[in-house]
Design a protein around this motif. Structure first.
Motif, PDB file in Angstrom:
ATOM      1  N   GLU A  13       0.832  -1.206   0.000  1.00 20.32           N
ATOM      2  CA  GLU A  13       0.000   0.000   0.000  1.00 20.32           C
ATOM      3  C   GLU A  13       0.861   1.248   0.000  1.00 20.32           C
ATOM      4  N   ASN A  17       1.048   3.913  -3.283  1.00 19.93           N
ATOM      5  CA  ASN A  17       0.264   5.134  -3.106  1.00 19.93           C
ATOM      6  C   ASN A  17       1.117   6.206  -2.460  1.00 19.93           C
ATOM      7  N   VAL A  20      -0.725   7.726   2.153  1.00 20.32           N
ATOM      8  CA  VAL A  20      -1.615   6.709   2.714  1.00 20.32           C
ATOM      9  C   VAL A  20      -1.926   7.038   4.157  1.00 20.32           C
ATOM     10  N   LYS A  50      -4.903   7.869   0.020  1.00 20.29           N
ATOM     11  CA  LYS A  50      -5.664   6.625   0.160  1.00 20.29           C
ATOM     12  C   LYS A  50      -5.963   6.406   1.633  1.00 20.29           C
ATOM     13  N   ILE A  52      -7.226   3.978   4.604  1.00 21.44           N
ATOM     14  CA  ILE A  52      -7.341   2.550   4.902  1.00 21.44           C
ATOM     15  C   ILE A  52      -7.931   2.405   6.295  1.00 21.44           C
TER      16      ILE A  52
END
Lengths: 106, 77
Positions: A13, A17, A20, A50, A52
């Motif tokens: 991840e 990205n 994050v 992003k 999460i």
């Protein structure tokens, strides 16, 4: 680093990205004040990030703390590097450091 | 789980004997703290490192007994 599959997933991840945010809830519906604060800072700076939601996965929730060697959520990563949690992000934003960092890494 | 203010204060004081420490109970429940630590020990350290030093002083309580803590660290001049 161990062979923990969660670590691999986390590494992917942050590799794939630019920005994050490991948080509680998601950017639309944060489930914690500290997470919400980081989201609002990033949105104010108009940053693509992003989100999460660690609440969806208890192994991720534990794993990210070990991965970063940091005991709490939220956790912000920029360009694969751990930047900090809510307090650090807030301070860097207030001092203009966060903006500089994001500009440099964009 | 809540933590007594003086326990919190002593843990930090033990790790940073020179520090100016300010602790505020934000919610009146011993569980939502605002902590400011000003110490010479932070000289030259990144923010992440400074915060980790404070977490270490709390001996693993952060994330467990300590539920929510706003932390501000400063280098003491």
């Amino acid at each position: 680093m161990s062979d923990n599959p969660v670590f691999k997933a986390i590494q992917e991840e942050i590799d794939n990205n630019n920005v994050v945010l490991f948080m509680k809830g998601n950017a639309k519906f944060p489930q914690c004040g500290f997470s919400a604060l980081v989201v609002s800072v990033l949105q104010k700076l108009d940053v693509n990030f992003k989100d999460i939601n660690v609440l969806l996965d208890p192994e991720l929730r534990e794993g990210i703390k070990q991965f970063s060697d940091w005991p709490t959520i939220p956790q912000l990563y920029v360009n694969g590097e751990f930047i900090g949690g809510c307090d650090i992000v807030k301070e860097m934003y207030e001092e203009g450091e966060l903006q500089e960092l994001l500009k440099a890494e964009a | 789980m809540p933590l007594e203010k003086n326990i919190l204060q002593n843990l930090i004081k033990d790790a940073f004997p020179d520090a100016d420490i300010k602790i505020v109970d934000l919610a009146g429940d011993n569980d939502h703290w605002s902590v400011e630590v000003e110490s010479e020990a932070f000289e030259g350290q990144t923010r992440i490192k400074q915060h980790k030093m404070v977490y270490e002083a709390l001996q693993g309580k952060m994330g467990g007994e300590l539920h929510a803590m706003q932390l501000k660290t400063k280098v003491k001049n």
